[in-house]
Write an enzyme that holds these catalytic residues in place. Structure first.
Site, mmCIF file in Angstrom:
data_model
loop_
_atom_site.group_PDB
_atom_site.id
_atom_site.type_symbol
_atom_site.label_atom_id
_atom_site.label_comp_id
_atom_site.label_asym_id
_atom_site.label_seq_id
_atom_site.Cartn_x
_atom_site.Cartn_y
_atom_site.Cartn_z
ATOM 1 C CE LYS A 49 73.650 81.935 38.235
ATOM 2 N NZ LYS A 49 73.088 80.586 38.410
ATOM 3 C CE1 TYR A 263 74.363 77.941 30.811
ATOM 4 C CE2 TYR A 263 76.279 78.156 29.388
ATOM 5 C CZ TYR A 263 75.491 78.622 30.419
ATOM 6 O OH TYR A 263 75.842 79.788 31.052
ATOM 7 C CE1 TYR A 289 71.314 79.139 33.887
ATOM 8 C CE2 TYR A 289 72.257 81.084 32.818
ATOM 9 C CZ TYR A 289 72.421 79.882 33.491
ATOM 10 O OH TYR A 289 73.674 79.418 33.758
#
Length: 331
Positions: A49, A263, A289
């Site tokens: 990110k 998720y 992830y």
């Protein structure tokens, strides 16, 4: 390319991130496996990110913002990196974080990234599962504006046409590294969730005229839904740069077989993949992830869908800071 170079950017991350061989895991899988180590971008433990935040914070500065607001799960790596970038550049930071059903209760609420959010000194709003976190964030922005503050809302994962430019830059960086090391890869494999990393990579490859397939292993939704999400964002990036959005056609591929229940909820295969990667290469993946993406890569190799002897590049997007929140899942 000139349009891309004109996009405002703050330098936050350590670049280029390493491109390294994984010989022991390669031997186990019967392929030549490389890691692009975007877990090594630096700030607050690193992660993908930060590349996006270089463009988002530059945009926030240009708009005169004084407060960053973003959204994620309680263990959001994006939220941690946003909080760290805010500290580095003097922004206030407010995080709207939603609980994730099915996650461990023992450490999930206080350990891992939740502890780091506190350490970084940001304000955290914990949103219940059934509440709309986007609506909550919009209301928060309105309240901050009424208080005379100048908030800048960053979407989940920093994944819009601005933030995704960080992965356009990463694709160009990777192409240069491959050229320098005289390496040719058959496929790039990446965890795909909010879509900005995969879309940005594809935009960079398109601009460079390099045809490397990118396989997204989804972490939160079926493959067909993820492909549409990535395609839409990729088209928006191309339009922002003055390019034909039709260049995106046929470029987006996602596999939705490995995300499990939802998720943030681990699968046994992802736990096994994290353990295998740690014990063969000393590389720490994360439960949300990269663990799921590696589980997909391992299974596709074992089933022969990824060809023996092929060269695969795994983009490590970071997130190992969340591991302590999932201790009970490993136990």
């Amino acid at each position: 390319m000139s349009s891309f170079k004109q996009q405002p950017r703050l330098i936050i991350s350590h670049q280029p991130t390493p491109l390294e061989q994984a010989p022991r895991l390669s031997a186990k899988l019967g392929i030549n496996l490389l890691f692009k180590r975007d877990d090594c971008t630096g700030l607050a433990g690193g992660g993908n990110k930060i590349r996006k935040l270089e463009y988002l914070l530059a945009d926030a500065q240009q708009q005169g913002a004084d407060t960053l607001v973003t959204i994620g799960g309680l263990q959001s790596n994006h939220a941690r990196q946003t909080a760290a970038a805010a500290a580095k550049f003097g922004f206030n930071c407010e995080l709207v974080l939603q609980d994730v059903p099915g996650t461990p209760r023992v450490d999930y609420l206080t350990n891992g990234n939740m502890f780091l959010h506190e350490l970084l000194g940001v304000t955290v709003y914990q949103v219940p599962v059934k509440e709309d976190c986007h609506q909550y964030a919009n209301s928060l922005v309105a309240r901050l504006q009424q208080q005379g503050k100048r908030p800048y809302l960053i979407p989940i994962g920093g994944s819009n046409a601005v933030g995704s430019l960080g992965y356009l830059r990463c694709a160009l960086e990777l192409i240069e590294q491959l050229d320098e090391q005289a390496l040719k890869i058959d496929q790039l494999v990446v965890a795909t969730g909010s879509a900005g990393t995969q879309a940005g990579l594809l935009a960079g490859l398109i601009i460079a005229g390099v045809d490397i397939p990118v396989l997204g292993i989804t972490v939160s939704r079926p493959g067909s839904e993820q492909e549409q999400l990535v395609l839409t964002l990729l088209q928006q990036i191309l339009q922002r740069l003055g390019l034909d959005p039709a260049l995106a056609n046929g470029k987006v591929h996602a596999n939705g077989d490995y995300y499990g229940a939802s998720y943030g909820v681990v699968t046994q295969d992802s736990l096994n993949a994290i353990t295998t990667t740690a014990q063969t290469e000393g590389i720490l993946l994360d439960p949300v992830y990269t663990g799921k993406a590696m589980a997909g890569l391992i299974d596709l190799c074992q089933r022969g869908i990824i060809a023996k002897g092929s060269t695969q590049l795994f983009l490590h997007t970071g997130g190992s800071q969340a591991l302590p929140a999932y201790i009970s899942a490993f136990n």
